[in-house]
Design a protein around this motif. Structure first.
Motif, PDB file in Angstrom:
ATOM      1  N   VAL A 372      -8.758 111.719  63.915  1.00 11.95           N
ATOM      2  CA  VAL A 372      -9.288 113.027  64.328  1.00 11.95           C
ATOM      3  C   VAL A 372      -8.191 114.087  64.390  1.00 11.95           C
ATOM      4  O   VAL A 372      -8.416 115.243  64.029  1.00 11.95           O
ATOM      5  N   PHE A 373      -6.982 113.697  64.814  1.00 16.23           N
ATOM      6  CA  PHE A 373      -5.916 114.675  65.074  1.00 16.23           C
ATOM      7  C   PHE A 373      -4.824 114.641  64.012  1.00 16.23           C
ATOM      8  O   PHE A 373      -4.537 113.586  63.443  1.00 16.23           O
ATOM      9  N   PRO A 374      -4.160 115.792  63.752  1.00 16.15           N
ATOM     10  CA  PRO A 374      -2.993 115.806  62.870  1.00 16.15           C
ATOM     11  C   PRO A 374      -1.816 115.114  63.543  1.00 16.15           C
ATOM     12  O   PRO A 374      -1.762 114.987  64.771  1.00 16.15           O
ATOM     13  N   ALA A 375      -0.853 114.674  62.739  1.00 16.70           N
ATOM     14  CA  ALA A 375       0.243 113.844  63.227  1.00 16.70           C
ATOM     15  C   ALA A 375       1.087 114.534  64.297  1.00 16.70           C
ATOM     16  O   ALA A 375       1.565 113.891  65.226  1.00 16.70           O
ATOM     17  N   ARG A 376       1.265 115.845  64.184  1.00 14.89           N
ATOM     18  CA  ARG A 376       2.192 116.554  65.071  1.00 14.89           C
ATOM     19  C   ARG A 376       1.798 116.437  66.538  1.00 14.89           C
ATOM     20  O   ARG A 376       2.655 116.384  67.424  1.00 14.89           O
ATOM     21  N   PRO A 432     -17.929 112.802  60.642  1.00 16.75           N
ATOM     22  CA  PRO A 432     -17.609 112.605  59.217  1.00 16.75           C
ATOM     23  C   PRO A 432     -16.929 111.261  59.006  1.00 16.75           C
ATOM     24  O   PRO A 432     -16.152 110.809  59.848  1.00 16.75           O
ATOM     25  N   GLU A 433     -17.236 110.623  57.885  1.00 16.61           N
ATOM     26  CA  GLU A 433     -16.626 109.331  57.592  1.00 16.61           C
ATOM     27  C   GLU A 433     -15.159 109.523  57.219  1.00 16.61           C
ATOM     28  O   GLU A 433     -14.823 110.347  56.368  1.00 16.61           O
ATOM     29  N   SER A 434     -14.276 108.753  57.877  1.00 17.63           N
ATOM     30  CA  SER A 434     -12.834 108.946  57.681  1.00 17.63           C
ATOM     31  C   SER A 434     -12.108 107.680  57.249  1.00 17.63           C
ATOM     32  O   SER A 434     -10.888 107.697  57.091  1.00 17.63           O
ATOM     33  N   ALA A 435     -12.835 106.598  57.040  1.00 18.07           N
ATOM     34  CA  ALA A 435     -12.190 105.311  56.770  1.00 18.07           C
ATOM     35  C   ALA A 435     -11.337 105.319  55.520  1.00 18.07           C
ATOM     36  O   ALA A 435     -10.289 104.670  55.459  1.00 18.07           O
ATOM     37  N   HIS A 436     -11.779 106.049  54.490  1.00 18.92           N
ATOM     38  CA  HIS A 436     -11.092 105.975  53.197  1.00 18.92           C
ATOM     39  C   HIS A 436     -10.290 107.248  52.886  1.00 18.92           C
ATOM     40  O   HIS A 436      -9.890 107.471  51.739  1.00 18.92           O
ATOM     41  N   LYS A 437     -10.046 108.054  53.910  1.00 19.06           N
ATOM     42  CA  LYS A 437      -9.234 109.251  53.735  1.00 19.06           C
ATOM     43  C   LYS A 437      -7.788 108.934  54.087  1.00 19.06           C
ATOM     44  O   LYS A 437      -7.502 108.096  54.927  1.00 19.06           O
ATOM     45  N   GLU A 438      -6.881 109.668  53.453  1.00 16.31           N
ATOM     46  CA  GLU A 438      -5.461 109.502  53.717  1.00 16.31           C
ATOM     47  C   GLU A 438      -5.156 109.968  55.153  1.00 16.31           C
ATOM     48  O   GLU A 438      -5.631 111.026  55.589  1.00 16.31           O
ATOM     49  N   LEU A 439      -4.373 109.204  55.886  1.00 14.98           N
ATOM     50  CA  LEU A 439      -3.978 109.602  57.237  1.00 14.98           C
ATOM     51  C   LEU A 439      -2.795 110.557  57.150  1.00 14.98           C
ATOM     52  O   LEU A 439      -1.789 110.264  56.487  1.00 14.98           O
ATOM     53  N   GLU A 440      -2.916 111.695  57.797  1.00 12.30           N
ATOM     54  CA  GLU A 440      -1.824 112.659  57.776  1.00 12.30           C
ATOM     55  C   GLU A 440      -0.609 112.079  58.487  1.00 12.30           C
ATOM     56  O   GLU A 440      -0.700 111.560  59.592  1.00 12.30           O
TER      57      GLU A 440
END
Length: 441
Positions: A372-376, A432-440
């Motif tokens: 859900v969140f960006p890495a920073r 939203p489906e996030s399983a196959h998205k690149e992790l930031e």
């Protein structure tokens, strides 16, 4: 032969270091072990309190001549107080993880937990110290809450960032594998103590033993975590450090989303893994030792299910798993809890059935939150809203259940679980489906 730099290049200049993906730099097994061992120690200490609540109530709180449930209610109230320090821990330790590294935060949390566990083990009795006894217990639980809130924020981020491509769900599942191992150890030791010691021995010194063990295990967890590889990327380490409230200020929608994802899951989790033995004791004639044994066996079953749930989510997605959990509990919470009839077998079957449903949430909770969140601001972004939701709904589950029993309305508690899981299911539908998205990174 060394290559001569082009004319005009300062001799002190070095080529920029290549950016290495965090998952590639640390050995996966070593990363899993570092997170899991410390996490197991954290939760061993936390859950030992729940399983031994009845003994703590007898020794630390004054007895009421009018109502035998008052000391137990006081003990569960302190349990809930510890939960309300978890958002503070999630925010502070999450900020440490985002600013100084995941490993630094994990080291601090394990030391805090070991110290607070020792403090619980050394808490004086009410007969010996009067009002000082519950004051010491409350202080210890506040420190434990601070530590556990920070632990989830840092270890969730650490685990998911350590995962290779297509393995975030699997790595995520070890959050609750290690949590369950800690809880299983606490439950098993509590069951051994209850069955092996006389009532007077348990009330005198037996209930203190797990907390002293937890303090010693904290030192082991600290030693293992020192060798973990930092998962915060080079860009994050060199970039501007985020402020304490940056995640809340810049990502309010994501923060609310974490609350909706977590609400039903945390209530069902603490009901099934912590409160169910006490619920059975309060509402049926089941023996205390049988209730603890059923809880221990179902926890072992639950632990084995977690990697399978994580693998399935990596293949088929997060939403189907979450909906399996949410809709399943919305429909089955009431009939399952009503099926507890005082026999060991009924409690064991109800516990295991709930564990199957619960796996749809627990096995991927870390991955869903991290995605859900960006890495920073990932650690602090997860830590505060997650821990706040757990405090409101998970930490109060034993207290609400016991209070409804005291008010002669125990049948309302299963409906409370069902309704909140239905609310979370509505959130899962829109996720939203996030399983196959690149992790930031």
């Amino acid at each position: 032969m060394a290559k001569i730099p082009p004319r005009g290049t300062p001799l002190t200049q070095t080529a920029p270091a290549p950016t290495i993906a965090p998952a590639a730099a640390g050995h996966p097994v070593r990363q899993l072990l570092a997170a899991s061992v410390g996490n197991a120690v954290e939760w061993f200490d936390w859950y030992a309190y729940t399983f031994l609540a009845a003994y703590i109530a007898d020794q630390v709180f004054p007895k009421s001549s009018g109502n035998s449930l008052v000391p137990l209610l006081s003990t569960f109230a302190v349990f809930a107080v510890g939960f309300f320090m978890r958002p503070v821990g999630g925010l502070l330790m999450g900020a440490v993880a985002d600013r100084h590294g995941r490993r630094a935060a994990l080291t601090v949390t394990i030391l805090l937990m070991g110290g607070s566990s020792l403090l619980v083990g050394l808490t004086p009795t009410y007969a010996a110290a009067g009002i000082l006894a519950p004051v010491v217990l409350v202080l210890a639980r506040l420190l434990q809450g601070l530590s556990v809130g920070g632990e989830f924020a840092a270890s969730t981020t650490f685990l998911v960032e350590s995962a290779g491509p297509g393995r975030r769900g699997l790595f995520s599942s070890f959050q609750y594998v290690s949590t369950s191992i800690g809880q299983l150890a606490a439950s098993g030791i509590a069951a051994l103590l209850v069955s092996g010691l006389a009532e007077g021995q348990m009330n005198g010194w037996g209930w203190r033993v797990p907390f002293v063990i937890g303090a010693l295990l904290g030192l082991v967890g600290f030693w293992i975590r020192r060798s973990a590889h930092e998962t915060r990327s080079a860009e994050q380490q060199q970039g501007e450090r985020p402020g304490l409230f940056d995640a809340l200020r810049h990502h309010p929608r994501e923060s609310l989303l974490i609350c909706g994802i977590t609400a039903g899951g945390t209530l069902a989790y603490y009901t099934w893994t912590s409160y169910l033995p006490t619920y059975a004791e309060l509402n049926t004639e089941i023996d205390k030792a049988d209730a603890l044994l059923a809880g221990t066996l179902s926890l072992a079953f639950f632990t084995l299910l977690q990697p399978l749930g994580g693998l399935l989510s990596d293949r088929f997605g997060r939403k189907p798993s979450l909906l399996f959990f949410g809709v399943g509990f919305a429909v089955l919470s009431v009939p399952l809890l009503r099926a507890v009839d005082g026999s060991f077998l009924s409690l064991l079957l109800v516990s295991c059935a709930g564990m199957v449903l619960l796996t749809g949430f627990t096995s991927i909770s870390a991955a869903v939150n991290a995605e859900v969140f960006p890495a920073r601001v990932r650690a602090a972004g997860i830590g505060f809203p997650y821990s706040l939701t757990v405090a409101v709904f998970g930490g109060t589950a034993p207290y609400v259940g016991t209070l409804l029993k005291d008010l002669d309305r125990p049948g309302l508690f299963p409906w409370y679980v069902a309704v909140l899981c239905l609310v979370s299911s509505a959130v899962y539908l829109r996720l939203p489906e996030s399983a196959h998205k690149e992790l930031e990174r």
